[in-house]
Scaffold this motif. Structure first.
Motif, PDB file in Angstrom:
ATOM      1  N   PRO A  59      55.172 -30.002  59.025  1.00 44.96           N
ATOM      2  CA  PRO A  59      54.603 -28.575  58.320  1.00 44.96           C
ATOM      3  C   PRO A  59      55.066 -27.497  59.027  1.00 44.96           C
ATOM      4  N   THR A  60      55.320 -26.494  57.985  1.00 40.23           N
ATOM      5  CA  THR A  60      55.896 -25.194  58.428  1.00 40.23           C
ATOM      6  C   THR A  60      54.989 -24.344  59.498  1.00 40.23           C
ATOM      7  N   ASN A  61      53.890 -24.479  59.173  1.00 40.64           N
ATOM      8  CA  ASN A  61      52.849 -23.848  60.066  1.00 40.64           C
ATOM      9  C   ASN A  61      52.889 -24.448  61.504  1.00 40.64           C
ATOM     10  N   LEU A  62      53.455 -25.306  61.908  1.00 43.67           N
ATOM     11  CA  LEU A  62      53.338 -26.355  63.010  1.00 43.67           C
ATOM     12  C   LEU A  62      54.847 -26.066  63.916  1.00 43.67           C
ATOM     13  N   VAL A  63      55.659 -25.387  63.071  1.00 42.04           N
ATOM     14  CA  VAL A  63      57.008 -25.165  63.658  1.00 42.04           C
ATOM     15  C   VAL A  63      56.992 -23.822  64.202  1.00 42.04           C
ATOM     16  N   LYS A  64      57.018 -23.380  65.707  1.00 40.89           N
ATOM     17  CA  LYS A  64      56.991 -22.110  66.120  1.00 40.89           C
ATOM     18  C   LYS A  64      57.986 -21.773  67.040  1.00 40.89           C
ATOM     19  N   LYS A  65      58.164 -20.511  67.613  1.00 38.08           N
ATOM     20  CA  LYS A  65      58.845 -19.991  68.557  1.00 38.08           C
ATOM     21  C   LYS A  65      58.292 -20.419  69.862  1.00 38.08           C
ATOM     22  N   VAL A  66      59.185 -20.831  70.759  1.00 36.42           N
ATOM     23  CA  VAL A  66      58.344 -21.385  72.034  1.00 36.42           C
ATOM     24  C   VAL A  66      59.123 -20.564  73.475  1.00 36.42           C
ATOM     25  N   SER A  67      58.411 -20.303  74.394  1.00 33.09           N
ATOM     26  CA  SER A  67      59.052 -19.289  75.447  1.00 33.09           C
ATOM     27  C   SER A  67      59.896 -20.359  76.239  1.00 33.09           C
ATOM     28  N   HIS A  68      60.482 -19.513  77.147  1.00 29.72           N
ATOM     29  CA  HIS A  68      61.778 -20.252  78.230  1.00 29.72           C
ATOM     30  C   HIS A  68      60.967 -21.441  78.868  1.00 29.72           C
ATOM     31  N   GLU A  69      59.756 -21.081  79.195  1.00 30.44           N
ATOM     32  CA  GLU A  69      58.826 -21.932  80.124  1.00 30.44           C
ATOM     33  C   GLU A  69      58.630 -23.232  79.368  1.00 30.44           C
ATOM     34  N   GLU A  70      58.195 -23.056  78.260  1.00 31.72           N
ATOM     35  CA  GLU A  70      57.820 -24.178  77.259  1.00 31.72           C
ATOM     36  C   GLU A  70      58.996 -24.865  76.948  1.00 31.72           C
ATOM     37  N   SER A  71      60.144 -24.283  76.805  1.00 27.07           N
ATOM     38  CA  SER A  71      61.363 -25.196  76.394  1.00 27.07           C
ATOM     39  C   SER A  71      61.908 -25.846  77.479  1.00 27.07           C
ATOM     40  N   ASP A  72      61.418 -25.665  78.738  1.00 26.73           N
ATOM     41  CA  ASP A  72      61.747 -26.200  79.987  1.00 26.73           C
ATOM     42  C   ASP A  72      60.819 -27.322  80.403  1.00 26.73           C
ATOM     43  N   THR A  73      59.853 -27.706  79.718  1.00 27.14           N
ATOM     44  CA  THR A  73      58.760 -28.447  79.763  1.00 27.14           C
ATOM     45  C   THR A  73      59.389 -30.016  79.640  1.00 27.14           C
ATOM     46  N   SER A  74      59.052 -30.586  80.824  1.00 21.84           N
ATOM     47  CA  SER A  74      59.399 -31.876  80.927  1.00 21.84           C
ATOM     48  C   SER A  74      58.882 -32.919  80.039  1.00 21.84           C
ATOM     49  N   PRO A  75      59.225 -34.044  79.901  1.00 17.99           N
ATOM     50  CA  PRO A  75      58.406 -34.925  78.877  1.00 17.99           C
ATOM     51  C   PRO A  75      57.063 -35.542  79.562  1.00 17.99           C
ATOM     52  N   LYS A  76      56.173 -35.872  79.032  1.00 14.16           N
ATOM     53  CA  LYS A  76      54.745 -36.165  79.763  1.00 14.16           C
ATOM     54  C   LYS A  76      55.149 -37.592  80.238  1.00 14.16           C
ATOM     55  N   LYS A  77      54.421 -37.894  81.597  1.00 13.71           N
ATOM     56  CA  LYS A  77      54.415 -39.316  81.928  1.00 13.71           C
ATOM     57  C   LYS A  77      53.319 -39.974  81.278  1.00 13.71           C
ATOM     58  N   LEU A  78      54.020 -41.301  80.947  1.00 16.76           N
ATOM     59  CA  LEU A  78      52.803 -42.120  80.107  1.00 16.76           C
ATOM     60  C   LEU A  78      51.889 -42.683  80.981  1.00 16.76           C
ATOM     61  N   PRO A  79      50.613 -42.885  80.496  1.00 15.67           N
ATOM     62  CA  PRO A  79      49.503 -43.294  81.209  1.00 15.67           C
ATOM     63  C   PRO A  79      49.919 -44.948  81.995  1.00 15.67           C
ATOM     64  N   GLU A  80      49.351 -45.078  82.904  1.00 19.24           N
ATOM     65  CA  GLU A  80      49.724 -46.513  83.930  1.00 19.24           C
ATOM     66  C   GLU A  80      49.315 -47.513  82.886  1.00 19.24           C
ATOM     67  N   THR A  81      49.818 -48.514  82.776  1.00 15.14           N
ATOM     68  CA  THR A  81      49.585 -49.698  81.898  1.00 15.14           C
ATOM     69  C   THR A  81      49.025 -50.771  82.712  1.00 15.14           C
ATOM     70  N   ASP A  82      48.025 -51.477  81.972  1.00 15.35           N
ATOM     71  CA  ASP A  82      47.400 -52.796  82.853  1.00 15.35           C
ATOM     72  C   ASP A  82      48.407 -53.926  82.738  1.00 15.35           C
ATOM     73  N   GLU A  83      47.877 -55.070  83.223  1.00 18.37           N
ATOM     74  CA  GLU A  83      48.828 -56.215  83.219  1.00 18.37           C
ATOM     75  C   GLU A  83      49.188 -56.769  81.832  1.00 18.37           C
ATOM     76  N   ARG A  84      48.555 -56.655  80.841  1.00 17.99           N
ATOM     77  CA  ARG A  84      48.735 -56.594  79.604  1.00 17.99           C
ATOM     78  C   ARG A  84      49.768 -56.047  78.907  1.00 17.99           C
ATOM     79  N   GLY A  85      50.296 -54.769  79.669  1.00 16.20           N
ATOM     80  CA  GLY A  85      51.231 -53.914  79.104  1.00 16.20           C
ATOM     81  C   GLY A  85      50.683 -52.806  78.123  1.00 16.20           C
ATOM     82  N   THR A  86      49.264 -52.607  78.123  1.00 11.29           N
ATOM     83  CA  THR A  86      48.678 -51.781  77.398  1.00 11.29           C
ATOM     84  C   THR A  86      47.850 -50.694  78.160  1.00 11.29           C
ATOM     85  N   ASN A  87      48.004 -49.355  77.820  1.00  9.90           N
ATOM     86  CA  ASN A  87      47.343 -48.440  78.743  1.00  9.90           C
ATOM     87  C   ASN A  87      45.852 -48.665  78.473  1.00  9.90           C
ATOM     88  N   ASP A  88      45.086 -47.979  79.625  1.00 15.72           N
ATOM     89  CA  ASP A  88      43.653 -48.179  79.540  1.00 15.72           C
ATOM     90  C   ASP A  88      42.934 -47.501  78.543  1.00 15.72           C
TER      91      ASP A  88
END
Length: 417
Positions: A116-145
């Motif tokens: 969607p056009t309204n959800l494509v926006k300019k970003v600051s330098h700090e935002e562009s350096d954002t690291s990918p978010k770590k996924l939640p810990e998964t349980d023994e069945r391989g799914t997150n809590d």
């Protein structure tokens, strides 16, 4: 809708489905569209956001692809752009337009997709350096809590229902018609009504839940006009084009605060629009605080308009005078659909309870024929209300009713015609 009726045919829906990604396309090595289209150029890196409740969340970085209006023969509306995804920030976030190949942002890396056009926006330098978010810990069945949290699952379902953009497909049933008319239109709000402009079948009118009426030109493959109803009546429940004049009528509802779907529709407004100037001409009289109008139908020469309401009433209007000429209580429930009979001496009505009546227009209030289709017309997903449509064949002897099941009924109508 309009004159685009056809016999039942086999359609390969998979072949018609939107293909909004190309796996393995490289978007990091050069500033060209991954599709290989030399006419398309890429803009600087932008932030790709998704809507969550009352805020937007940055989930990826990418570039807007300019110069083309389609991806793999899929055409976009004006409020959608195609982007290349260069960096994933929140991999488990759902993309705005899921496909069979891509449902989550992590699957969109090094591909191009619709956004969607309204959800494509300019970003600051700090935002562009954002690291990918770590996924939640998964349980023994391989799914997150969180997958086992019923409240989270409910919230996710509600988000999908109310914030996932709507995909509308147009395809050609007639082999003599250019295939280039096929298109996929994306709309960021719920589509409540559709109708074809009757004379040329080039314009498709689209009514939405946020008060918009869009006119899509199938030859130009773009929205040629974008209208808005008044703020007091934001839900466009039905649209009907005159078979003769360059006008159409919209049935809009105010919305309410009731405890069920019917009460939430609020009051009605019927507006007549000019399709040459794309401006409102007049508002048809309905009285004080009229119940919402759910279905509209013109007769063959466009001189009479029938309108059905949530209180079970059928209203008839003289379009030349712009006045209501008659009306009668037809159902104990809300009316989903109305339809003039083939010789226009009668009118069919379908209630939300599945009951079908054919009413005489010569002896008002007289029922000529009836059927009960409640075993096909019933609410889905615990809804309190269901809306269905009807259609007559060319001879007016068979009536098709849409269904909540995988089977739809076809009724043999009165043989006296």
């Amino acid at each position: 809708m309009g004159s685009q009726y056809s016999p039942l045919i086999e359609v390969d829906l998979q072949a018609l489905a939107a293909r909004l990604s190309t796996k393995g396309s490289n978007v990091e090595t050069a500033d060209v569209d991954p599709s290989g289209d030399k006419n398309v150029s890429l803009k600087p890196t932008m932030g790709l956001y998704v809507q969550r409740q009352n805020t937007t969340v940055l989930v990826a970085l990418g570039k807007i692809c300019e110069g083309g209006s389609a991806i793999h023969n899929v055409t976009y509306a004006d409020d959608v752009v195609r982007v290349s995804v260069d960096k994933v920030i929140e991999g488990d976030a759902e993309v705005p337009f899921p496909t069979s190949e891509i449902q989550y942002v992590k699957q969109a890396l090094q591909t191009f997709i619709a956004w969607p056009t309204n959800l494509v926006k300019k970003v600051s330098h700090e935002e562009s350096d954002t690291s990918p978010k770590k996924l939640p810990e998964t349980d023994e069945r391989g799914t997150n809590d969180f997958d086992h949290d019923p409240l989270r699952q409910l919230t996710k379902s509600l988000y999908f229902m109310y914030d996932t953009p709507v995909e509308l497909k147009i395809w050609t049933y007639d082999t003599s018609t250019p295939v280039s008319r096929n298109a996929t239109i994306y709309c960021s709000t719920e589509i409540l009504s559709l109708d074809w402009e009757c004379k040329s079948d080039r314009l498709l009118l689209i009514g939405t839940s946020d008060g918009c009426i869009k006119a899509w030109n199938v030859d130009a493959k773009r929205v040629v006009c974008d209208l808005n109803t008044t703020e007091a009546f934001p839900s466009v429940l039905d649209i009907k084009c005159s078979p003769v004049e360059p006008i159409f009528v919209s049935a809009a509802a105010s919305g309410g605060a009731g405890s069920n779907y019917i009460d939430n529709l609020g009051f009605a407004s019927l507006t007549v629009w000019n399709m040459k100037t794309w401006k409102a001409m007049t508002v048809l009289p309905l009285g004080e605080d009229p119940p919402a109008i759910t279905s509209l139908c013109f007769n063959h020469n466009g001189k009479i308009l029938a309108a059905s309401a949530v209180d079970g009433m059928i209203h008839m209007f003289d379009m030349s005078a712009g006045l209501q000429i008659t009306g009668w209580p037809a159902h104990d429930s809300s009316i989903s659909s109305i339809l003039f009979g083939p010789d226009e001496t009668s009118i069919f009505s379908l209630g939300s309870d599945g009951k079908i009546f054919e009413w005489s227009l010569q002896n008002q209030g007289q029922i000529l024929w009836s059927r009960d289709s409640s075993r096909f017309c019933y609410p889905l997903n615990d809804s309190k209300y269901c809306r269905h449509e009807m259609a007559l064949d060319a001879n007016g002897r068979r009536l098709l009713v849409t269904s909540s099941s995988f089977r739809a009924p076809i009724y043999q109508v009165n043989d006296s015609w």
